[in-house]
Design an enzyme around this catalytic site. Structure first.
Site, short mmCIF file in Angstrom:
data_model
loop_
_atom_site.label_atom_id
_atom_site.label_comp_id
_atom_site.label_asym_id
_atom_site.label_seq_id
_atom_site.Cartn_x
_atom_site.Cartn_y
_atom_site.Cartn_z
N HIS A 14 0.96 -1.25 0.08
CA HIS A 14 -0.14 0.22 -0.11
C HIS A 14 0.73 1.23 -0.09
CE1 HIS A 14 -3.68 2.19 1.20
NE2 HIS A 14 -2.81 3.19 1.28
N HIS A 16 1.51 5.34 -1.80
CA HIS A 16 1.35 6.55 -2.55
C HIS A 16 2.36 7.26 -3.24
CE1 HIS A 16 -3.00 6.80 -0.98
NE2 HIS A 16 -2.37 6.30 0.21
N LEU A 17 2.35 7.35 -4.53
CA LEU A 17 3.63 7.67 -5.15
C LEU A 17 3.36 9.24 -5.80
CD1 LEU A 17 5.19 4.69 -7.00
CD2 LEU A 17 6.10 5.95 -4.96
N ARG A 18 2.13 9.76 -5.81
CA ARG A 18 1.84 10.94 -6.42
C ARG A 18 2.24 10.89 -7.77
NH1 ARG A 18 -1.27 10.84 -2.08
NH2 ARG A 18 -0.31 11.93 -0.23
N ASN A 42 -5.14 7.43 -5.95
CA ASN A 42 -5.89 8.59 -5.85
C ASN A 42 -5.30 9.85 -6.36
OD1 ASN A 42 -3.99 7.97 -3.70
ND2 ASN A 42 -4.98 9.24 -2.24
N LYS A 100 -9.20 -0.22 -5.98
CA LYS A 100 -9.10 0.18 -4.79
C LYS A 100 -10.74 0.89 -4.42
CE LYS A 100 -7.83 2.21 -0.50
NZ LYS A 100 -6.83 2.82 -0.38
N HIS A 137 -10.72 0.96 1.82
CA HIS A 137 -10.47 2.05 2.94
C HIS A 137 -11.48 1.98 3.77
CE1 HIS A 137 -8.78 6.15 4.27
NE2 HIS A 137 -10.00 5.87 4.92
N HIS A 175 -4.68 -0.61 5.58
CA HIS A 175 -4.19 0.17 7.01
C HIS A 175 -5.09 0.05 8.17
CE1 HIS A 175 -6.94 2.74 5.04
NE2 HIS A 175 -6.08 3.31 4.13
N ASP A 248 1.39 2.78 3.68
CA ASP A 248 0.51 3.83 3.32
C ASP A 248 1.37 5.15 3.35
OD1 ASP A 248 -1.83 5.21 2.86
OD2 ASP A 248 -2.60 5.23 4.84
N HIS A 252 3.00 14.76 1.57
CA HIS A 252 2.40 15.92 1.41
C HIS A 252 3.47 17.06 1.71
CE1 HIS A 252 -2.00 14.63 0.88
NE2 HIS A 252 -1.61 13.81 2.10
C1 NCD Z 1 -3.39 9.14 1.95
C2 NCD Z 1 -3.12 10.27 0.97
O1 NCD Z 1 -2.53 11.16 1.44
O2 NCD Z 1 -3.04 9.78 -0.27
N1 NCD Z 1 -3.51 9.71 3.26
C3 NCD Z 1 -3.39 9.05 4.47
O3 NCD Z 1 -3.62 9.74 5.59
N2 NCD Z 1 -3.13 7.88 4.36
C4 NCD Z 1 -4.85 8.48 1.65
C5 NCD Z 1 -5.15 7.48 2.56
O4 NCD Z 1 -4.56 6.33 2.29
O5 NCD Z 1 -6.13 7.62 3.17
ZN ZN Z 2 -3.43 5.20 1.72
#
Ligand code: NCD
Ligand code: ZN
Length: 344
Positions: A14, A16-18, A42, A100, A137, A175, A248, A252
């Protein structure tokens, strides 16, 4: 002599790579540790089609430093208008490994999510037939439900009905943060797995308020009470094949965290396996780290385990207090703190 441990190379189930310039700053952190990662869809706009997933995957691969190998496993973002044919395209592509589910409005970029699970049952039936896992989620968004109870209420209102309505669907409860989620996974046959993050294993909700309000400790699902953290540590270190590693890690920019209304998400990719080693070491379970990090995930997804290895050594090091993030800065989890295990 320095104590070391060698593991089958782990995967992150799990992540996030943006997108865009920041890929070059963050993909190397994951590629240095993990062979594969399940990449969350996302983005803005979300990755809803196999074609978008294929193009996104190419952009990620361009950010892998030469000499490193990394295989991004793609996911599709489920919406109420995802057609069943998209699942067949995803299956045929060989690059999309899961779909997802975000409850609409539950977290970062989830506006296109699902308002009622039953609305997507026809697509979930197709996924069940094709063996395509649903990544959940697991939080309700009902404003009358306390933010700390959203996972427990989700189990009762959404997940239990789903598991009984579509009994052959493979589901990953993403998560997980509560003992309720641990108990549910333990009580359900093998088609329900769960990922566990380093932040939910290492911190309880006091971390959000220690000495003042800490925006870098805000993620979703939000950190929980100590009793829940202990249940997660027990599950992760138990060797039970249904629990596996999913960071996860969710970057940011510092300016989006340190502001009047800060974004949810912690960045752990630069020290991910090191954080998990810390947890397993603290409870004397280093011999079970490999199962959680390298075996249970691929076994659940029906993918081969990796054949190469990584080595960690017991040697204290400081997590950087800030990292590069395009033109911005990124404050990682445990910034400036000392960890006991380091990647060789
Ligand atoms: C994730 C995100 O920033 O994309 N944020 C987080 O707090 N985990 C989104 C997510 O997995 O809920
Ligand atoms: Zn996530």
């Amino acid at each position: 002599m320095v104590e070391t441990i060698t593991l089958t190379r782990p995967d992150d189930w799990h992540l996030h790579l943006r997108d865009g310039d920041v890929l070059r700053d963050i993909v190397p952190h994951t590629a240095a540790r993990f062979a594969r990662a399940i990449v969350m869809p996302n983005l803005k706009p979300p990755v809803t089609t196999t074609e978008q997933a294929r193009a996104y995957r190419e952009r990620i691969l361009k950010a892998v430093p030469s000499g490193m190998s990394f295989n991004p496993l793609m996911t599709l973002y489920l919406t109420e208008s995802t057609p069943a044919e998209e699942i067949l395209r995803a299956r045929d592509s060989g690059i999309v490994k899961a779909v997802k589910y975000y409850p609409a409005g539950a977290t970062t970029n989830s506006d296109s999510g699902v308002t009622d699970m039953r609305r997507v049952y026809p697509v979930l039936e197709v996924m069940a037939r094709e063996g395509m896992p649903l990544l959940v989620h697991g939080e309700v968004t009902d404003p009358s439900v306390d933010v700390f109870d959203r996972e427990a209420v989700f189990i009762e209102r959404v997940l239990l009905p789903l598991l009984s309505d579509i009994p052959t669907l493979k589901v990953v409860f993403e998560h997980i943060t509560t003992r309720h989620a641990v108990d549910l996974v333990m009580q359900t046959p093998d088609r329900l797995g769960a990922t566990i993050t380093p932040q939910h294993l290492l911190m309880n909700r006091n971390a959000i308020f220690r000495g003042g309000l800490n925006p870098h400790h805000y993620c979703l699902p939000v950190l929980k009470r100590e009793q829940h953290r202990l249940a997660l540590v027990k599950a992760a270190t138990s060797g039970d094949a249904r629990f596996f590693l999913g960071t996860d890690s969710a970057p940011h920019a510092r300016t989006a965290k340190e502001t009047a209304c800060g974004c949810a998400g912690m960045y752990s990719a630069n020290a991910a396996i090191e954080f998990y080693a810390q947890v397993f070491d603290e409870v004397g379970a280093m011999d079970r780290l490999e199962a959680f990090a390298s075996c249970n995930g691929p076994d659940f997804y029906g993918l081969p385990r990796n054949t190469d290895t990584i080595t960690l050594e017991r040697k204290p090091w400081r997590v950087p207090s800030v990292l590069g993030y395009g033109r911005e800065e990124l404050v990682p989890m445990a910034a400036g703190e000392t960890l006991s295990w380091r990647l060789v």
